[in-house]
Design a protein around this motif. Structure first.
Motif, short mmCIF file in Angstrom:
data_model
loop_
_atom_site.label_atom_id
_atom_site.label_comp_id
_atom_site.label_asym_id
_atom_site.label_seq_id
_atom_site.Cartn_x
_atom_site.Cartn_y
_atom_site.Cartn_z
N TRP A 36 6.59 -38.36 -18.70
CA TRP A 36 6.55 -38.20 -17.24
C TRP A 36 5.37 -38.98 -16.68
CZ3 TRP A 36 10.33 -36.16 -14.41
CH2 TRP A 36 11.23 -35.27 -15.01
N PHE A 37 5.65 -39.71 -15.63
CA PHE A 37 4.61 -40.48 -14.94
C PHE A 37 4.60 -40.07 -13.48
CE2 PHE A 37 3.16 -43.89 -17.82
CZ PHE A 37 3.98 -43.63 -18.90
N ARG A 38 3.47 -40.35 -12.86
CA ARG A 38 3.30 -40.01 -11.44
C ARG A 38 2.73 -41.21 -10.70
NH1 ARG A 38 -0.44 -35.05 -10.73
NH2 ARG A 38 -2.10 -36.50 -11.33
N GLN A 39 3.30 -41.48 -9.55
CA GLN A 39 2.77 -42.52 -8.67
C GLN A 39 2.28 -41.86 -7.40
OE1 GLN A 39 5.59 -45.58 -7.44
NE2 GLN A 39 3.94 -47.06 -7.19
N ARG A 45 0.29 -48.30 -9.25
CA ARG A 45 0.46 -47.96 -10.66
C ARG A 45 0.95 -46.53 -10.83
NH1 ARG A 45 -4.47 -49.59 -14.35
NH2 ARG A 45 -2.88 -48.98 -15.86
N ARG A 46 1.63 -46.34 -11.94
CA ARG A 46 2.09 -45.02 -12.31
C ARG A 46 1.26 -44.55 -13.50
NH1 ARG A 46 8.46 -46.71 -12.02
NH2 ARG A 46 7.58 -48.57 -13.00
N GLU A 47 0.75 -43.33 -13.41
CA GLU A 47 -0.06 -42.80 -14.49
C GLU A 47 0.75 -41.76 -15.27
OE1 GLU A 47 -3.25 -40.15 -13.73
OE2 GLU A 47 -2.31 -39.24 -11.97
N GLY A 90 3.13 -36.89 -5.23
CA GLY A 90 3.51 -38.23 -5.62
C GLY A 90 4.97 -38.29 -6.03
N VAL A 91 5.38 -39.46 -6.44
CA VAL A 91 6.72 -39.63 -6.99
C VAL A 91 6.61 -39.51 -8.50
CG1 VAL A 91 8.72 -41.14 -7.20
CG2 VAL A 91 7.38 -41.14 -5.09
N TYR A 92 7.39 -38.63 -9.05
CA TYR A 92 7.37 -38.39 -10.49
C TYR A 92 8.55 -39.09 -11.14
CZ TYR A 92 3.62 -35.04 -10.07
OH TYR A 92 2.39 -34.47 -9.85
#
Length: 121
Positions: A36-39, A45-47, A90-92
């Motif tokens: 799973w990433f979050r922007q 960038r997505r972390e 954020g957007v996940y």
């Protein structure tokens, strides 16, 4: 062709909880890596916020609040988010890759469409 579909986003108040789900099609169960990433708003960038594996990775910002699980038999992955904070907004994205090379955005080449999570006070 692997496709990822997220669900479960929405709005929640500070301190609340939310669960995200990801369904992977075209991915043989248990192969490769998922995460799973979050922007965050305004960030390009997505972390990574959760990457399950032999060692499950969580950044310090979510450690103890977020919990990830992957069901290889069902080709699904979920993210349980607790004690949500405004900075969790954020957007996940659900991400996958057939090779497990790391925990960075560049290590994943298959992405879902993303689901918005908004935490408000």
């Amino acid at each position: 062709q692997v496709q990822l579909v997220e669900s479960g986003g929405g709005s929640v108040q500070v301190g609340g909880s939310m669960r995200l789900s990801c369904v992977a099609s075209g991915l043989q169960g248990g192969t490769g890596c998922m995460g799973w990433f979050r922007q965050a708003p305004g960030n390009e960038r997505r972390e990574a916020v959760a990457i399950p594996g032999g060692y499950t990775y969580y950044p310090d910002s979510v450690k103890g609040r977020f919990y990830v699980s992957r069901d290889n038999a069902k080709n699904t992955m979920s993210l349980e988010m607790n004690t949500l904070k405004p900075e969790d907004t954020g957007v996940y994205y659900c991400a996958a890759d057939l090779q497990c090379t790391g925990w960075g955005e560049g290590d994943f080449h298959i992405w879902g469409q993303g689901t918005q999570v908004t935490v408000s006070s």
